[in-house]
Design an enzyme around this catalytic site. Structure first.
Site, PDB file in Angstrom:
ATOM      1  N   ASP A   3       7.792  26.609  28.947  1.00  0.00           N
ATOM      2  CA  ASP A   3       6.506  26.475  28.274  1.00  0.00           C
ATOM      3  C   ASP A   3       5.855  25.203  28.835  1.00  0.00           C
ATOM      4  O   ASP A   3       6.525  24.383  29.474  1.00  0.00           O
ATOM      5  CB  ASP A   3       6.729  26.372  26.765  1.00  0.00           C
ATOM      6  N   ASP A  52       2.678  23.131  27.215  1.00  0.00           N
ATOM      7  CA  ASP A  52       2.126  22.115  26.324  1.00  0.00           C
ATOM      8  C   ASP A  52       3.169  21.594  25.347  1.00  0.00           C
ATOM      9  O   ASP A  52       3.827  22.365  24.643  1.00  0.00           O
ATOM     10  CB  ASP A  52       0.932  22.691  25.561  1.00  0.00           C
TER      11      ASP A  52
END
Length: 229
Positions: free
Chosen positions: A7, A9
């Site tokens: 991922d 952020d």
């Protein structure tokens, strides 16, 4: 194949790139400060709660870019990378990516942020494969190329959609989850479906709910941003 899925952020990046891009567009005068900030904060609260309507959000988040056009958008994003993203890319995140690269793993960035915001960040990290929210495009007047419409193309890579999109990415290569060994790093409860799908889930800088689930299930917890390297 060994896959390292990341991922973006709050996992590899110390900020939320989508939210930060919105703030940046306000700073450079592309959006009304008060109205945009209120809507942006509302959407971000929904994201953290796992209740975000991603189609509504993407229409909102890409509106300024859509209106400005591809050349102005590209120039602004280059400045955004230099002023906002670079300071949020900490050495520990680079080290984690390089660790997997050194092991010969296939690196894939899997993010619920749209491709316009994240493609340059993936390149900066040296991650060759990007699974992001894809944006619908339509021809520009005068036959001068095409540009985004504000709509999402295909399945958005959010929540259960991340599993769907990774499955599709594998299928394009004649593979399935059964054919690969996957490690997935994420900070968010929104990514629980993909974390539950892979062999090695790593709760990375996790939110409170994901941290509790990881501890209950015996998953590795990595507080990447606490590392000073």
């Amino acid at each position: 194949m060994n896959l390292a899925l990341f991922d973006l952020d709050h996992t590899l990046l110390q900020i939320d790139s989508d939210y930060a891009w919105g703030v940046y567009t306000t700073r450079i005068g592309w959006t009304d400060p008060e109205a945009f900030a209120q809507r942006n904060d509302e959407f971000y609260a929904h994201y953290k709660a796992g209740t975000l309507d991603i189609h509504d959000y993407v229409r909102f988040a890409t509106d300024a870019v859509r209106q400005r056009g591809p050349q102005a958008a590209a120039a602004a994003h280059a400045d955004f990378m230099r002023e906002v993203v670079e300071p949020a890319l900490l050495p520990a995140a680079h080290a984690l990516v390089e660790q997997h690269r050194a092991h010969g793993d296939t690196l894939v960035l899997v993010t619920a942020t749209n491709e316009f915001v994240t493609r340059p960040i993936a390149r900066r990290l040296g991650i060759p494969h990007l699974i992001a929210v894809e944006l619908e495009r339509a021809p520009l007047p005068g036959g001068s190329g095409d540009w985004i419409t504000g709509a999402i193309r295909g399945v958005p890579s959010a929540r259960e959609g991340k599993v769907t999109r990774v499955q599709a990415w594998l299928a394009e290569r004649g593979l399935s989850f059964d054919d690969v060994h996957c490690t997935f790093y994420s900070d968010s409860i929104n990514d629980l479906p993909l974390l539950e799908k892979v062999q090695v889930p790593v709760a990375t800088n996790p939110d409170d709910r994901l941290r509790a689930i990881a501890q209950e299930r015996g998953w590795h917890v990595l507080d990447l941003f606490d590392k000073i390297t």
